[in-house]
Write an enzyme that holds these catalytic residues in place. Sequence first.
Site, PDB file in Angstrom:
ATOM      1  N   CYS A 172      28.975  -7.100  -4.582  1.00 26.16           N
ATOM      2  CA  CYS A 172      29.105  -5.774  -5.161  1.00 26.16           C
ATOM      3  C   CYS A 172      29.378  -5.902  -6.664  1.00 26.16           C
ATOM      4  CB  CYS A 172      30.235  -4.927  -4.557  1.00 26.16           C
ATOM      5  SG  CYS A 172      30.105  -4.707  -2.794  1.00 26.16           S
TER       6      CYS A 172
ATOM      7  N   ARG B 298      24.268  -8.595  -7.671  1.00 26.45           N
ATOM      8  CA  ARG B 298      25.467  -8.808  -6.852  1.00 26.45           C
ATOM      9  C   ARG B 298      25.407  -8.070  -5.509  1.00 26.45           C
ATOM     10  NH1 ARG B 298      29.651 -10.713 -10.010  1.00 26.45           N
ATOM     11  NH2 ARG B 298      31.176  -9.970  -8.528  1.00 26.45           N
TER      12      ARG B 298
ATOM     13  N   TRP C 152      26.948  -4.655  -1.702  1.00 25.16           N
ATOM     14  CA  TRP C 152      26.513  -5.616  -0.695  1.00 25.16           C
ATOM     15  C   TRP C 152      27.470  -5.395   0.472  1.00 25.16           C
ATOM     16  CZ3 TRP C 152      28.363  -9.809   2.150  1.00 25.16           C
ATOM     17  CH2 TRP C 152      27.372 -10.606   2.759  1.00 25.16           C
TER      18      TRP C 152
ATOM     19  N   ASN D 269      35.120  -3.853  -5.547  1.00 25.80           N
ATOM     20  CA  ASN D 269      34.401  -5.084  -5.212  1.00 25.80           C
ATOM     21  C   ASN D 269      35.425  -6.045  -4.619  1.00 25.80           C
ATOM     22  OD1 ASN D 269      33.475  -7.913  -7.281  1.00 25.80           O
ATOM     23  ND2 ASN D 269      32.896  -7.516  -5.182  1.00 25.80           N
ATOM     24  N   GLY D 270      35.165  -6.485  -3.387  1.00 29.66           N
ATOM     25  CA  GLY D 270      36.087  -7.418  -2.745  1.00 29.66           C
ATOM     26  C   GLY D 270      36.232  -7.069  -1.286  1.00 29.66           C
TER      27      GLY D 270
ATOM     28  N   GLU E  38      16.782 -28.291  -0.235  1.00 34.60           N
ATOM     29  CA  GLU E  38      16.696 -27.186  -1.192  1.00 34.60           C
ATOM     30  C   GLU E  38      15.353 -26.455  -1.047  1.00 34.60           C
ATOM     31  OE1 GLU E  38      18.465 -25.442  -2.856  1.00 34.60           O
ATOM     32  OE2 GLU E  38      17.188 -24.521  -4.357  1.00 34.60           O
TER      33      GLU E  38
ATOM     34  N   LYS F 245      14.968 -22.483  -0.167  1.00 37.92           N
ATOM     35  CA  LYS F 245      14.257 -21.539  -1.046  1.00 37.92           C
ATOM     36  C   LYS F 245      13.199 -20.776  -0.257  1.00 37.92           C
ATOM     37  CE  LYS F 245      16.091 -21.545  -3.629  1.00 37.92           C
ATOM     38  NZ  LYS F 245      17.255 -21.720  -4.439  1.00 37.92           N
TER      39      LYS F 245
ATOM     40  N   GLU G  99      14.898 -18.182   2.094  1.00 37.75           N
ATOM     41  CA  GLU G  99      15.575 -17.009   1.545  1.00 37.75           C
ATOM     42  C   GLU G  99      14.644 -15.970   0.942  1.00 37.75           C
ATOM     43  OE1 GLU G  99      17.516 -19.406  -2.230  1.00 37.75           O
ATOM     44  OE2 GLU G  99      18.450 -17.564  -1.615  1.00 37.75           O
TER      45      GLU G  99
ATOM     46  N   HIS H  68      13.481 -38.007  16.425  1.00 39.14           N
ATOM     47  CA  HIS H  68      14.615 -38.102  17.349  1.00 39.14           C
ATOM     48  C   HIS H  68      14.936 -36.751  17.993  1.00 39.14           C
ATOM     49  CE1 HIS H  68      15.337 -42.241  16.282  1.00 39.14           C
ATOM     50  NE2 HIS H  68      15.243 -41.918  15.001  1.00 39.14           N
TER      51      HIS H  68
ATOM     52  N   LYS I 123      23.580 -12.513  -5.318  1.00 41.84           N
ATOM     53  CA  LYS I 123      23.612 -13.737  -6.113  1.00 41.84           C
ATOM     54  C   LYS I 123      25.002 -14.346  -6.216  1.00 41.84           C
ATOM     55  CE  LYS I 123      21.436 -16.062  -9.750  1.00 41.84           C
ATOM     56  NZ  LYS I 123      20.707 -16.938  -8.840  1.00 41.84           N
TER      57      LYS I 123
HETATM   58  C1  F6R Z   1      20.278 -19.918  -3.133  1.00 40.48           C
HETATM   59  C2  F6R Z   1      21.537 -19.755  -3.840  1.00 40.48           C
HETATM   60  C3  F6R Z   1      22.786 -19.924  -3.058  1.00 40.48           C
HETATM   61  C4  F6R Z   1      23.935 -20.341  -3.988  1.00 40.48           C
HETATM   62  C5  F6R Z   1      25.262 -20.303  -3.215  1.00 40.48           C
HETATM   63  C6  F6R Z   1      26.401 -20.770  -4.097  1.00 40.48           C
HETATM   64  O1  F6R Z   1      19.194 -19.751  -3.984  1.00 40.48           O
HETATM   65  O2  F6R Z   1      21.549 -19.466  -5.001  1.00 40.48           O
HETATM   66  O3  F6R Z   1      22.644 -20.800  -2.002  1.00 40.48           O
HETATM   67  O4  F6R Z   1      23.688 -21.627  -4.466  1.00 40.48           O
HETATM   68  O5  F6R Z   1      25.502 -19.011  -2.784  1.00 40.48           O
HETATM   69  O6  F6R Z   1      26.488 -19.999  -5.240  1.00 40.48           O
HETATM   70  P1  F6R Z   1      27.090 -20.549  -6.573  1.00 40.48           P
HETATM   71  O7  F6R Z   1      26.214 -21.637  -7.072  1.00 40.48           O
HETATM   72  O8  F6R Z   1      27.122 -19.384  -7.500  1.00 40.48           O
HETATM   73  O9  F6R Z   1      28.458 -21.053  -6.232  1.00 40.48           O
END
Ligand code: F6R
Length: 594
Positions: free
Chosen positions: A2, A27, A75, A101-102, A471, A475, A478, A494, A589
């Site tokens: 949020c 956010r 969010w 927010n929280g 990774e 990607k 998501e 396995h 994010k």
């Molecule tokens: C995926 C992504 C997340 C963040 C994770 C940690 O693209 O960005 O997996 O890496 O939520 O976030 P940070 O790096 O901000 O601690």
Amino acid sequence: MCGIVGYLGKGNAKEVVLNGLYKLEYRGYDSAGMSVFNKKNQRFDMYKDVGRVAHLDSLVQSIDHSPIAIGHTRWATHGKVNQANAHPHFSASERFVVVHNGVIENYRELKARYLNGHHWVSETDTEVIVQLIERFSDELSVEEAVKKTVSLLHGSYALLVLDQDNPERLIAAKHKSPLLIGKSDKGIIIASDLVALAKYSQVYSPLEDESIVVINQAEITLWNRDYVQQELTFQPMDFEDDLTELGEYPHYMLKEIMEQPLVMRKIVDRYFHDDHIVIDEAILEGIRQADRLYVLAAGTSMHAGYIGKRLFENLTEKPLEVHIASEFAYHPPVLSAQPFFILISQSGETADLRACLSHLKKHHYPSLTITNVKTSTLAREATYALELFAGPEIAVASTKAYTAQIAVLAVLAAKVAHRDAGLRESISELAAKMEQYLTQYESVAELVKRVLTKQNAFYIGRGTDYFVSLEAALKLKEISYIQAEGFAAGELKHGTIALIEEGTPVIALNSEPHVALNTRSNLEEVKSRGAMAVTIATEAVAQEGDDIVLPNVDPLLVPIMMVLPTQLIAYYAALERGHDIDKPRNLAKSVTVE
Ligand code: F6R
């Protein structure tokens, strides 16, 4: 998660808050809302709905100039995504308005203890805050009522409060969720992130936990956790607002993928003086004295941590363990005698990491945060901090922050090991070769069309390619919503190989010469079971027929090169499916809840 923003001043509050909400949309984007003072009826009006800030924008089109407003982009944590649960929230009499927010962990207990029998309009934890303020304001001043309310809250909050009886005052309080205040000669703005302040502030100040702030047109008053009045110390605004513009690109994710060579150059610029790496001696000594390093991180940042393991163990011969932040925080492993902790976090606000950091601080362990946001909580609260210099990353799916994390880990490991020589040149050469590869970015679209025809996929690799495959799969998941797994190439047989059927996409990452043929054999094994096999290889190990061949770079930096096509694969897979690439479903994010 949020984002919240509030404004009081001579400017048009609606415009300032809307602009802030657009910037904070990363956010959370389940719903958006605003409360703005209406000069005609002398009241705060409420506008909120499910959907994006653009929708809220259309709802508030006709609002006149107003000096004060607060806004929220959500969010969802407590309660469905619907209008009733969208913020702001009114108190029962509609005297008070709150955005938050929280997460309030004890909201049920507070309801039972103080607000039994109350009619609740929403399913949120937030509504308890605004009702408590109203209840306590019967006997206390509004400031005292806010103070009493926040003293009862368990959890995290950054909140803004408006009062119909005093529409020239904005009250804010914060604990664990970020909140920054900015000032210009036109007004005062308060928000969850610097990006929302930049355009309207000449100076800014991040607020400390448990602060309460009262903002009037004329002044800002700040109290600390003991309700002792404090001086606010401002610093000049040095955030370049235009870096968050999309420019010629259709999506932020593509823009940020393409910016990666630039980020590498920036890292060279910021971390090197001539050919020498410049890093605070205290950090280097802290690491050199440690008998074991521990990386704590989540998601993409944790995947960068795995590459860091390889870098540190190769260069410094120091063992490095990578831990999932949310697990470490409550189940810490047996630690070595002299541990040193590296917290990797693009946002610097991840709640799982904040929980880890409070554990570390309790035990007086040294910690280093590596982050893209130098004003972030984790940067401020760890013993040391290093910046990524990746520039603002707006797309929810992290790309340039991930490669910057690997580059900064390489720089740090090399400096600890006194092996600076040649790294500057290697990173510069990498930047040039990334640029060269990225000129053909559109060719990946064809590959994606041909290969990713199913609802599942695998990436496989060995060594650092395995770490990159984790990774790559994340990607893809998501943003394209394809069920994808990153797998150690030798491990597939396995058990998981049972999932391979006609046409299952299996993408092999192949860059390490001493295991290149083993990975090729593993790809053959799935191919003979019908898999749609793809090879991404470096020139060093490439064979005829490989689908993508990447230029050779310094072996330390190969993962940065290897991840590029996988970012593009995810991008085109999402584009083809018509998804909202920069704002994938259910995500945000900055993950500020545990
Ligand atoms: C995926 C992504 C997340 C963040 C994770 C940690 O693209 O960005 O997996 O890496 O939520 O976030 P940070 O790096 O901000 O601690």
